[in-house]
Design a protein around this motif. Sequence first.
Motif, mmCIF file in Angstrom:
data_model
loop_
_atom_site.group_PDB
_atom_site.id
_atom_site.type_symbol
_atom_site.label_atom_id
_atom_site.label_comp_id
_atom_site.label_asym_id
_atom_site.label_seq_id
_atom_site.Cartn_x
_atom_site.Cartn_y
_atom_site.Cartn_z
ATOM 1 N N VAL A 148 -36.662 -22.290 2.965
ATOM 2 C CA VAL A 148 -35.686 -21.716 3.915
ATOM 3 C C VAL A 148 -34.965 -20.861 3.479
ATOM 4 O O VAL A 148 -34.122 -20.897 2.920
ATOM 5 C CB VAL A 148 -35.159 -22.701 5.432
ATOM 6 N N ALA A 149 -35.253 -19.390 4.152
ATOM 7 C CA ALA A 149 -34.704 -18.214 3.950
ATOM 8 C C ALA A 149 -34.009 -17.886 5.284
ATOM 9 O O ALA A 149 -34.642 -17.311 6.168
ATOM 10 C CB ALA A 149 -35.367 -17.197 3.658
ATOM 11 N N SER A 150 -32.719 -17.829 5.716
ATOM 12 C CA SER A 150 -31.856 -17.294 6.675
ATOM 13 C C SER A 150 -31.485 -15.719 6.920
ATOM 14 O O SER A 150 -31.157 -15.822 5.682
ATOM 15 C CB SER A 150 -30.684 -18.289 6.959
ATOM 16 N N LEU A 151 -32.317 -15.417 7.549
ATOM 17 C CA LEU A 151 -32.347 -13.350 7.478
ATOM 18 C C LEU A 151 -31.839 -13.096 8.581
ATOM 19 O O LEU A 151 -31.655 -13.477 9.702
ATOM 20 C CB LEU A 151 -33.671 -13.323 7.438
ATOM 21 N N VAL A 152 -30.116 -13.108 7.997
ATOM 22 C CA VAL A 152 -29.089 -12.853 9.428
ATOM 23 C C VAL A 152 -28.549 -11.414 8.980
ATOM 24 O O VAL A 152 -29.178 -10.840 7.912
ATOM 25 C CB VAL A 152 -28.355 -13.916 9.072
ATOM 26 N N PHE A 153 -28.167 -10.828 10.000
ATOM 27 C CA PHE A 153 -27.686 -9.419 9.828
ATOM 28 C C PHE A 153 -26.312 -8.871 10.909
ATOM 29 O O PHE A 153 -25.690 -9.618 11.215
ATOM 30 C CB PHE A 153 -29.208 -8.436 10.530
ATOM 31 N N ALA A 154 -25.690 -8.299 10.104
ATOM 32 C CA ALA A 154 -24.066 -7.137 10.130
ATOM 33 C C ALA A 154 -24.560 -6.374 11.399
ATOM 34 O O ALA A 154 -24.924 -5.643 11.595
ATOM 35 C CB ALA A 154 -23.775 -7.218 9.087
ATOM 36 N N GLU A 155 -25.145 -7.451 12.485
ATOM 37 C CA GLU A 155 -25.328 -6.174 14.021
ATOM 38 C C GLU A 155 -24.110 -5.690 14.269
ATOM 39 O O GLU A 155 -23.666 -4.845 14.868
ATOM 40 C CB GLU A 155 -25.293 -7.106 14.795
ATOM 41 N N ASN A 156 -22.713 -6.808 14.210
ATOM 42 C CA ASN A 156 -21.636 -5.787 14.477
ATOM 43 C C ASN A 156 -20.775 -4.462 13.776
ATOM 44 O O ASN A 156 -20.405 -3.205 14.366
ATOM 45 C CB ASN A 156 -20.610 -6.705 14.448
ATOM 46 N N GLU A 157 -22.111 -4.500 12.613
ATOM 47 C CA GLU A 157 -21.158 -3.321 12.159
ATOM 48 C C GLU A 157 -21.732 -2.001 12.452
ATOM 49 O O GLU A 157 -21.404 -1.018 12.504
ATOM 50 C CB GLU A 157 -21.806 -3.627 10.589
#
Length: 357
Positions: A148-157
Amino acid sequence: MGNFTMRRISKLTRVAVGVASLALAATACGGTSDEAGSAGGSETGGSEKGLAIAYDIGGKGDQSFNDAAYSGLEKAKKEFGYETADIEPTEGETDADKVQRLTSLAKQGYNPIVGVGFAYGPAMEEVSKKYPKVNFGIVDSVVEGDNVASLVFAENEASYLAGVAAAKATKTNTVGFVGGVDIPLIHKFEAGFKQGVEDTNSKVKVLSQYLTQTAEEGGFSSPDKGKAAAEAQLEKNADVIYQAAGLSGQGVIEAAATKKKWAIGVDSDQYEQQALAKYKDYILTSALKDVGGAVYALAKSVEDGKPLTGVQTFDLKVNGVGLAESNPEFAKISGLTDAVNKAKEGIIGGSIKVKTE
């Protein structure tokens, strides 16, 4: 009226697709164990099936989050020439429905399979264990597993940059934030936005509103709720409103444009979206989140035989998030471009630490 009919139709097709996917799951379950085994032939390169994505609430056509994922699927399909699938959610579905959808895709031989949205977490945990030879990806959530690849983002940036833009563009010193659902993921958007506003001009007030407490109540799929929330903020003098609300965000954009005030889009470059063309002059910018790029990166890694796994963070440094500058008005606002560039350098260089809560 036209809009209502369209909404009706898309609801109906969505239900039809949901029913079809259940039927597929049923036929897949009816197969012999031998057949189920052969579907896993993709790792030998024998399968013509590649990437499949399962959408979150709001589905395709949200001009935002789900559509960003679809753009990654289109790119992979064009480049690798394989068969893809993209499947809509059904109204008010359960984890069991999601398990069935992911299982069906795995049995049909798709690889990789991406769940678009944190709601797929529990289902992915279960299904990825049952199909260790299939690669899975989940957007906006972390699921443990070797495949599994967990694709997460720095939405806060990206949201911080949106806050800088809002603080530079406001004339009333009042800006708004509309979040779809009151959850930690959307708090990241709000936290970055508020900090960006505050660091740029501490005199600017931020009005915040969440549309619903849970996704089931329609926070990400109700343009009418978005519109009502934005109208309330406009009445309180807000002249720039940033929304992180999926399909509901279209209502925020409509409300702002109607009053000739600025809206800030999210996830996709909403200034460029066909369905929002009549409001585009009032879409100052969008906080971008390259969900399409992440989905494509996973597909490419599987194609190259080196599948991405574990937590993959897409931040400003790797261009995984950013701020759109496609509206020509963006460049005309005094000091805006410079302030955004300076903030970008600060975040990438580490001198600006962006909060998540």
